[in-house]
Design a protein around this motif. Structure first.
Motif, PDB file in Angstrom:
ATOM      1  N   UNK A  57     -52.769 -41.909  -1.545  1.00  0.00           N
ATOM      2  CA  UNK A  57     -53.555 -43.057  -1.096  1.00  0.00           C
ATOM      3  C   UNK A  57     -52.714 -44.324  -1.004  1.00  0.00           C
ATOM      4  N   UNK A  58     -51.443 -44.244  -1.422  1.00  0.00           N
ATOM      5  CA  UNK A  58     -50.571 -45.434  -1.399  1.00  0.00           C
ATOM      6  C   UNK A  58     -49.243 -45.066  -0.745  1.00  0.00           C
ATOM      7  N   UNK A  59     -48.523 -46.037  -0.168  1.00  0.00           N
ATOM      8  CA  UNK A  59     -47.251 -45.709   0.485  1.00  0.00           C
ATOM      9  C   UNK A  59     -46.122 -45.374  -0.479  1.00  0.00           C
ATOM     10  N   UNK A  60     -46.156 -45.931  -1.729  1.00  0.00           N
ATOM     11  CA  UNK A  60     -45.016 -45.768  -2.634  1.00  0.00           C
ATOM     12  C   UNK A  60     -45.480 -45.326  -4.015  1.00  0.00           C
ATOM     13  N   UNK A  61     -44.808 -44.317  -4.544  1.00  0.00           N
ATOM     14  CA  UNK A  61     -45.020 -43.903  -5.936  1.00  0.00           C
ATOM     15  C   UNK A  61     -43.675 -43.926  -6.649  1.00  0.00           C
ATOM     16  N   UNK A  62     -43.611 -44.568  -7.801  1.00  0.00           N
ATOM     17  CA  UNK A  62     -42.410 -44.607  -8.634  1.00  0.00           C
ATOM     18  C   UNK A  62     -42.676 -43.774  -9.885  1.00  0.00           C
ATOM     19  N   UNK A  63     -41.808 -42.823 -10.147  1.00  0.00           N
ATOM     20  CA  UNK A  63     -41.857 -42.067 -11.401  1.00  0.00           C
ATOM     21  C   UNK A  63     -40.608 -42.470 -12.174  1.00  0.00           C
ATOM     22  N   UNK A  64     -40.798 -43.345 -13.166  1.00  0.00           N
ATOM     23  CA  UNK A  64     -39.682 -43.977 -13.872  1.00  0.00           C
ATOM     24  C   UNK A  64     -39.674 -43.562 -15.327  1.00  0.00           C
ATOM     25  N   UNK A  65     -38.569 -42.962 -15.766  1.00  0.00           N
ATOM     26  CA  UNK A  65     -38.447 -42.562 -17.166  1.00  0.00           C
ATOM     27  C   UNK A  65     -36.991 -42.268 -17.467  1.00  0.00           C
ATOM     28  N   UNK A  66     -36.605 -42.347 -18.735  1.00  0.00           N
ATOM     29  CA  UNK A  66     -35.228 -41.988 -19.114  1.00  0.00           C
ATOM     30  C   UNK A  66     -34.963 -40.510 -18.822  1.00  0.00           C
ATOM     31  N   UNK A  67     -33.710 -40.091 -18.963  1.00  0.00           N
ATOM     32  CA  UNK A  67     -33.407 -38.680 -18.702  1.00  0.00           C
ATOM     33  C   UNK A  67     -34.144 -37.768 -19.680  1.00  0.00           C
ATOM     34  N   UNK A  68     -34.488 -36.568 -19.190  1.00  0.00           N
ATOM     35  CA  UNK A  68     -35.103 -35.569 -20.037  1.00  0.00           C
ATOM     36  C   UNK A  68     -36.609 -35.623 -20.090  1.00  0.00           C
ATOM     37  N   UNK A  69     -37.266 -36.478 -19.306  1.00  0.00           N
ATOM     38  CA  UNK A  69     -38.724 -36.573 -19.327  1.00  0.00           C
ATOM     39  C   UNK A  69     -39.389 -35.675 -18.282  1.00  0.00           C
ATOM     40  N   UNK A  70     -38.611 -34.831 -17.626  1.00  0.00           N
ATOM     41  CA  UNK A  70     -39.211 -33.832 -16.741  1.00  0.00           C
ATOM     42  C   UNK A  70     -39.660 -34.367 -15.400  1.00  0.00           C
ATOM     43  N   UNK A  71     -39.013 -35.442 -14.943  1.00  0.00           N
ATOM     44  CA  UNK A  71     -39.416 -36.023 -13.653  1.00  0.00           C
ATOM     45  C   UNK A  71     -39.254 -35.003 -12.520  1.00  0.00           C
ATOM     46  N   UNK A  72     -38.069 -34.385 -12.470  1.00  0.00           N
ATOM     47  CA  UNK A  72     -37.794 -33.428 -11.393  1.00  0.00           C
ATOM     48  C   UNK A  72     -38.733 -32.233 -11.476  1.00  0.00           C
ATOM     49  N   UNK A  73     -38.940 -31.717 -12.681  1.00  0.00           N
ATOM     50  CA  UNK A  73     -39.804 -30.546 -12.840  1.00  0.00           C
ATOM     51  C   UNK A  73     -41.233 -30.856 -12.414  1.00  0.00           C
ATOM     52  N   UNK A  74     -41.745 -31.996 -12.851  1.00  0.00           N
ATOM     53  CA  UNK A  74     -43.115 -32.376 -12.491  1.00  0.00           C
ATOM     54  C   UNK A  74     -43.266 -32.529 -10.984  1.00  0.00           C
ATOM     55  N   UNK A  75     -42.363 -33.294 -10.367  1.00  0.00           N
ATOM     56  CA  UNK A  75     -42.482 -33.515  -8.926  1.00  0.00           C
ATOM     57  C   UNK A  75     -42.253 -32.230  -8.150  1.00  0.00           C
ATOM     58  N   UNK A  76     -41.364 -31.358  -8.685  1.00  0.00           N
ATOM     59  CA  UNK A  76     -41.155 -30.072  -8.021  1.00  0.00           C
ATOM     60  C   UNK A  76     -42.413 -29.221  -8.046  1.00  0.00           C
ATOM     61  N   UNK A  77     -43.147 -29.240  -9.168  1.00  0.00           N
ATOM     62  CA  UNK A  77     -44.407 -28.504  -9.238  1.00  0.00           C
ATOM     63  C   UNK A  77     -45.417 -29.053  -8.224  1.00  0.00           C
ATOM     64  N   UNK A  78     -45.512 -30.376  -8.181  1.00  0.00           N
ATOM     65  CA  UNK A  78     -46.478 -30.997  -7.252  1.00  0.00           C
ATOM     66  C   UNK A  78     -46.087 -30.706  -5.807  1.00  0.00           C
ATOM     67  N   UNK A  79     -44.777 -30.764  -5.531  1.00  0.00           N
ATOM     68  CA  UNK A  79     -44.306 -30.472  -4.169  1.00  0.00           C
ATOM     69  C   UNK A  79     -44.699 -29.054  -3.755  1.00  0.00           C
ATOM     70  N   UNK A  80     -44.545 -28.093  -4.685  1.00  0.00           N
ATOM     71  CA  UNK A  80     -44.907 -26.713  -4.373  1.00  0.00           C
ATOM     72  C   UNK A  80     -46.390 -26.622  -4.017  1.00  0.00           C
ATOM     73  N   UNK A  81     -47.202 -27.330  -4.761  1.00  0.00           N
ATOM     74  CA  UNK A  81     -48.632 -27.335  -4.490  1.00  0.00           C
ATOM     75  C   UNK A  81     -48.935 -27.966  -3.131  1.00  0.00           C
ATOM     76  N   UNK A  82     -48.247 -29.063  -2.806  1.00  0.00           N
ATOM     77  CA  UNK A  82     -48.464 -29.739  -1.521  1.00  0.00           C
ATOM     78  C   UNK A  82     -48.068 -28.852  -0.347  1.00  0.00           C
ATOM     79  N   UNK A  83     -46.994 -28.087  -0.515  1.00  0.00           N
ATOM     80  CA  UNK A  83     -46.580 -27.173   0.549  1.00  0.00           C
ATOM     81  C   UNK A  83     -47.702 -26.194   0.871  1.00  0.00           C
ATOM     82  N   UNK A  84     -48.381 -25.702  -0.179  1.00  0.00           N
ATOM     83  CA  UNK A  84     -49.488 -24.780   0.045  1.00  0.00           C
ATOM     84  C   UNK A  84     -50.661 -25.423   0.739  1.00  0.00           C
TER      85      UNK A  84
END
Length: 911
Positions: A57-84
């Motif tokens: 619903x918005x043009x920009x989303x920022x996922x900001x956290x120090x290393x090790x907080x699972x940013x890539x894993x979380x977004x990768x899961x969501x991306x897989x869902x969006x592809x479907x």
């Protein structure tokens, strides 16, 4: 990829090389264009996935956290869902190379191309690197698609800097509602977040959103710990995902929760570092050694690990280390390539630094050695430089044959290597010196290139470089050939003969080198006026470039062949060759601005010959400017200035020439190209005569003759054939204008014979046309008609109208007389419409005083064959008024009577 020593346009080529054919499984994409997810069961996080859905619903989303907080894993899961769900989901794993703004934009294009079908891909070798072109391409790709786009930028902190921030801010201002940008980063980016937050255009997730809640911690660890232990771990790690993962890996070795963790008093980061240390201590020494040594690499396989570790069992060790996932994990389905988790890699590099500087340098040098052996020159050079060993980097380039690589692939990707080319380095690496000379030529410094080659030749003759002497001698000879092309260096018969001998010694398995030398022989023969021989060499070069599959060389040779065809008077064939060259540039180098400039100049020259002054000709100033500061040579510049000057004169008369003449002379002086200066003077003399100033034209022609003599002191007469042809044509025009017509005819007859013998069809047609004008001035209409017919026969195939237009109104009168008289009976039927087209074009170009509306009415009735009285009755005017209008019409149109009017088309009298 080593951006620090790499031209951004090479990065485009490397990114493009990584873009595969689209696959339904995200795992088949290169790691840069997909999330690197660990191959272990992932904890489902429905609360965060639901929160991320609000990003749509918005043009920009920022996922900001120090290393090790699972940013890539979380977004990768969501991306897989969006592809479907049918979304387009380009992904870019940002790395340190993307800190270069151009490379960052190119990487974004690579991510878009990775999910696009081949016909829609934008990124190609030779990619343009100016910011506006790249921005326009990104916007085009994102806005042109019909389906929603969610573009993921992971690890943006590696690329965060002002220019990249500004690019994303510009992008956010123009993106349509169906495009969304997701940025994962360790730090807060400067993207105007307060304003976007205030206007409801931002979703900002932070570390507190990503921490594992109690149930999520339980889902991850329930197979490794008791529930009470999980609660202790969750509390001590504050839900930090990577610390929980490290604990899981450690527990597999410890058999439970170490009491030291429950009582740990340090920070969460200290506790994670402690657990990593404990994990490492539990590993066998060979495994620890492999992990530490390979931490210098972006990706690892067993072969390079064996090389770094001086072992043979690393493939087996890598298999066993998979249990460390996600700290160390495979990135491909075949489990042949591995990566360290970035936080784990930082711990390992710290361990490596503790061993001292020498081991680190040794590892980088071993990596450089292995990569160079696999032909991965850029990566090898980067490791050599990381070791602080520029000599090793230079040795890699010397051994890889930098000069030959530039010749095969073009200069753009190699220019940034020049930072290594100090005078001391060039003295030790002679073949790199040859490459430097080539780069300097292409960058517009022929004097520097000439000095380098001269010094190198002196050393070679003195007995230096005996170990590479034979190949170095050949490379210098090729470079000297290039130098003669790019500057007015001249081509001696001895140099041509040497090159012709040289081509016969090149092995058949090197078609690209044979093609290159045939290319040089083609241009050398052209410089010496041997068009037929040049054509044979062009065909040989094109054949060899095709065998080698080198589109870069094929493009330029096809352009050479088109220009040869123009000189021979085969404009139709030249047009087809130019189209072939344009197709090569469009398909293989669509954003290479230098190639596009070559395409535009050649197409402008062809359109100018057809007297079409409104399409590609309009792009000529931009193209000429591009080549003046890049990769061009004398013949290209001459063609461009011919078109530019002719167009300027057509539009603004002599006044329009002056800015071009000044700029052209400055350029010729700056680049030491006397042939260009001479050509500009010759064209000024021509247009001055067309403007009617015979005295000034005579002065210019005399000066031109003196300067031609100076040219022939610098080059032998064989090499000034085009200047002599141009000068003799100019002298013939001047003699006709001054009334010395017999002298003009006496000059033109042998000139025609010489042009015919040399295959110079265009020049022969021009000389025949001048002979026709001379015969007309001498009162010899049949001889004039015969010469005009010869000119028409040599130009009709490609519609070479400009040749006739540039000789002025007298051609229109002669053509009208031929059309109105019996001369057409001796013309082939196909030439009659061509003659009419010539007459109309020359008249239209010569007529600077349009007919009045009443004169056009009179002319139309006269063209229909009406007598004066009938015209008077039809228009309601007197007979004397008709006679007055006819007198003005004949004067304005250069006509001698009624009979010539019937041969003209109505379009000639348009205002």
């Amino acid at each position: 990829m080593p951006v620090s020593i790499m031209d951004p346009r090479h990065h485009a080529q490397e990114i493009r090389r990584q873009v595969p054919d689209p696959e339904p499984e995200a795992g088949r994409l290169p790691i840069k264009f997909r999330p690197a997810l660990p191959s272990i069961p992932l904890v489902e996080r429905p609360r965060l996935l639901a929160l991320l859905d609000s990003a749509l619903e918005v043009p920009l989303t920022i996922v900001q956290a120090p290393p090790g907080f699972g940013k890539t894993t979380l977004l990768g899961q969501w991306r897989q869902e969006l592809m479907g769900r049918g979304y387009a989901v380009p992904w870019l794993s940002v790395d340190r190379h993307d800190s270069d703004p151009t490379v960052f934009a190119l990487s974004m294009l690579g991510a878009l191309d990775a999910i696009a079908p081949e016909p829609e891909r934008l990124l190609q070798p030779g990619q343009a690197t100016d910011s506006e072109s790249l921005f326009a391409q990104i916007v085009q790709a994102l806005t042109g698609a019909g389906r929603p786009f969610i573009f993921f930028l992971d690890d943006y902190h590696f690329a965060e800097q002002r220019e990249n921030d500004l690019l994303l801010q510009r992008l956010l201002r123009v993106l349509p509602p169906h495009v969304h940008l997701i940025v994962a980063t360790r730090t807060r980016p400067s993207l105007g977040l307060p304003e976007m937050q205030a206007s409801g255009k931002l979703l900002h997730l932070k570390a507190e959103h990503l921490r594992f809640e109690a149930q999520e911690s339980l889902s991850m660890l329930e197979s490794s710990f008791a529930t009470a232990e999980i609660a202790v771990l969750a509390e001590r790690t504050q839900g930090w995902p990577v610390a929980l993962q490290i604990a899981r890996v450690w527990a597999a070795d410890q058999g439970g929760l170490d009491k030291r963790i429950a009582g740990f008093s340090g920070s969460t980061e200290d506790m994670a570092a402690y657990m990593v240390d404990q994990v490492m201590e539990e590993l066998p020494e060979p495994a620890r050694d492999l992990l530490i040594r390979t931490a210098i690499l972006d990706s690892i396989d067993g072969d390079i690990a064996n090389h770094l570790c001086a072992r043979t069992d690393c493939w087996e060790t890598l298999e066993k280390l998979e249990r460390l996932n996600p700290l160390f994990y495979p990135v491909d389905a075949g489990r042949t390539t591995f990566r360290h988790h970035h936080l784990f890699r930082e711990f390992l590099l710290a361990r490596l630094r503790q061993q001292g500087e020498a081991p680190r340098r040794t590892l980088h040098l071993r990596a450089a050695d292995w990569l160079a052996g696999k032909g991965m020159v850029f990566e090898a050079v980067e490791h050599a430089r990381a070791a602080g060993e520029p000599d090793a980097a230079l040795a890699i380039l010397e051994h890889a044959g930098l000069f030959h690589r530039i010749l095969r692939e073009g200069a753009d990707r190699y220019r940034s290597f020049k930072i290594l080319f100090t005078p001391e380095a060039l003295a030790r690496y002679p073949r790199i010196t040859v490459a430097q000379a080539l780069l300097w030529i292409k960058d517009g410094d022929p004097d520097g290139a000439r000095a380098l080659l001269s010094n190198l030749r002196d050393k070679l003759d003195a007995g230096d470089y005996s170990d590479v002497g034979a190949q170095l001698d050949l490379d210098i000879a090729v470079m000297e050939g290039f130098l003669s092309n790019y500057v007015d260096g001249g081509v001696t018969s001895e140099a041509l003969a040497a090159m012709e001998r040289f081509v016969t010694t090149i092995p058949p398995h090197e078609p690209w080198y044979r093609a290159l030398v045939h290319n040089l022989i083609c241009t050398m023969r052209l410089h010496r006026g041997d068009l037929i021989g040049a054509g044979h060499s062009a065909s040989s070069s094109i054949e060899q470039f095709s065998l080698a599959g080198l589109q870069y060389g094929l493009f330029f040779m096809t352009q050479h062949e088109a220009r040869l065809r123009m000189l021979r008077g085969h404009l139709g064939v030249a047009d087809r060759k130019a189209s072939d060259a344009a197709r090569i540039a469009r398909m293989h180098f669509p954003e290479d601005r230098t190639m596009q400039a070559h395409v535009r100049i050649l197409q402008a020259a062809l359109e100018y010959e057809r007297n079409e002054l409104e399409s590609e000709v309009g792009h000529l100033p931009e193209a000429l400017t591009q080549l003046e500061r890049a990769d061009g040579w004398v013949e290209v510049y001459l063609a461009a200035y011919r078109v530019a000057l002719g167009t300027a004169f057509s539009r603004a008369g002599l006044a329009g020439l002056q800015p071009l003449l000044i700029a052209g002379r400055n350029f010729a002086r700056r680049r030491d190209m006397p042939r260009i200066a001479w050509f500009l003077e010759a064209r000024e003399a021509h247009y001055t005569l067309l403007a009617g100033d015979i005295t000034r034209s005579r002065q210019l022609v005399e000066a031109n003759a003196r300067n031609l003599a100076l040219l022939e002191e610098r080059f032998d007469a064989t090499q000034t054939w085009s200047e002599r042809a141009e000068h003799r044509a100019m002298r013939a025009r001047l003699l006709i204008a001054e009334g010395s017509v017999e002298a003009a005819r006496a000059m033109l007859v042998p000139l025609i014979a010489g042009h015919e013998a040399a295959g110079l069809g265009w020049y022969a047609a021009q000389a025949y046309l001048l002979l026709a004008l001379a015969e007309q001035a001498l009162g010899q209409p049949e001889a004039a008609f015969a010469a005009l017919r010869e000119a028409l026969q040599r130009t009709g195939d490609g519609r070479t109208l400009r040749l006739f237009v540039e000789e002025g109104p007298a051609v229109s009168t002669l053509s009208m007389e031929l059309l109105a008289g019996t001369g057409t009976s001796a013309l082939p039927a196909l030439l009659v419409p061509w003659l009419r087209e010539v007459a109309e074009a020359v008249h239209a170009a010569s007529d600077t005083t349009p007919l009045t509306p009443r004169e056009r009415e009179v002319f139309e009735l006269l063209r229909q064959g009406c007598a004066n009285k009938r015209i008077a009755r039809a228009l309601g005017i007197t007979d004397n008024a008709v006679k007055f209008h006819l007198k003005n019409i004949f004067r304005k149109l250069g006509l001698r009577g009624r009979r010539e009017v019937t041969a003209m088309g109505a379009k000639q009298v348009s205002a």
